[in-house]
Motif scaffolding. Sequence first.
Motif, PDB file in Angstrom:
ATOM      1  N   SER A 152     -11.532   1.538   2.456  1.00 29.22           N
ATOM      2  CA  SER A 152     -10.267   2.218   2.739  1.00 29.22           C
ATOM      3  C   SER A 152     -10.506   3.373   3.698  1.00 29.22           C
ATOM      4  N   LYS A 157      -4.721   8.143   0.282  1.00 30.17           N
ATOM      5  CA  LYS A 157      -3.527   7.883   1.089  1.00 30.17           C
ATOM      6  C   LYS A 157      -2.297   7.609   0.223  1.00 30.17           C
ATOM      7  N   HIS A 158      -2.427   6.765  -0.777  1.00 28.77           N
ATOM      8  CA  HIS A 158      -1.268   6.450  -1.617  1.00 28.77           C
ATOM      9  C   HIS A 158      -0.854   7.638  -2.481  1.00 28.77           C
ATOM     10  N   GLU A 161       1.249   9.764  -0.115  1.00 28.00           N
ATOM     11  CA  GLU A 161       2.564   9.151   0.088  1.00 28.00           C
ATOM     12  C   GLU A 161       3.479   9.315  -1.128  1.00 28.00           C
TER      13      GLU A 161
END
Length: 347
Positions: A152, A157-158, A161
Amino acid sequence: MEELEHTCPHPRTTLTEPAIFARETSCDCRAPHEKLTIAQARRGTPVDRPVRVYADGIFDLFHSGHARALMQAKNLFPNTYLIVGVCSDELTHKYKGFTVMTEHERYEALRHCRYVDEVLRDAPWTLTPEFLEKHKIDFVAHDDIPYSSAGSEDVYKHIKEAGMFVPTQRTEGISTSDLITRIVRDYDVYARRNLQRGYTAKELNVSYINEKKYRLQNQVDRMKEKVRTVEEKSKHFVYRVEEKSHDLIQKWEEKSREFIGNFLELFGPDGTWKQVFQERSGRMLSYALSPRESPCNSPPRELSPLRSPSPPSPPARWHNARPSPPASPKGASASISSMSEGDEDEK
């Protein structure tokens, strides 16, 4: 004591025990896990429970950079409960590389950090929604640099977000990689130091030749240290001698100035000795020039102008041996006539 209780209603608690380990089953948090925004958490809501913040990492060779990052995570909100996840040796060796400290050593290092409320052992490498729900985590704290790993580009990142990521700042100039680089760069120094402290060449993974070389270098260093110590002592001795010599010279100069001053005061042009000499010379000169007077009690002597004073009589032992000469011509003739008469009588 009563005054102190009034002035300090909430005394500061002292940390006397390490942080607890998280349970493997679930979190004991009783409040519902409603979703919070960062703005709500910074306002201190909800009021019935702390904001649960999660920070994870390897924390190998735990240093001040780690501690500062955890301090920032602990102080993100007015009421924060900080959970720190530490990855196991298996995951770390698989995704990042070999560690210096074992996982148990790293767990204990985190437990004794003052900002940590709870340590989660064998933390996952990637955070899943199930993991966040299980431990009722409100926010995740980490530095904002993308962390590429496990295929990744950014493992957070998630989380970003979802609005659950809170960034912290890295401490420049200190990291685990920097510490390992220092050790590798100065490997010979640390190998020699540990040999000197009793570690064996086998424990240090040092060859026989390098061991002999390091031990020889240690002996040379000890000799240098002895020479340096002798030099320091010699410098100190010379400094003391110079200091005492300076004091003696200073005292000698003071005594010399004092002696010269006393000499000039006594024998100088206007000295005391000249004044005394002048006074004595004046007295002697005046005594020599002044006429001598006879004593007042002695009677005056009157001498006849026609006769001179008679000479002193000879000592008594000469009276029988030799008659004294007559005092006048008449006396002389009388003595001669008497002597002639005596001779005639003997005849």
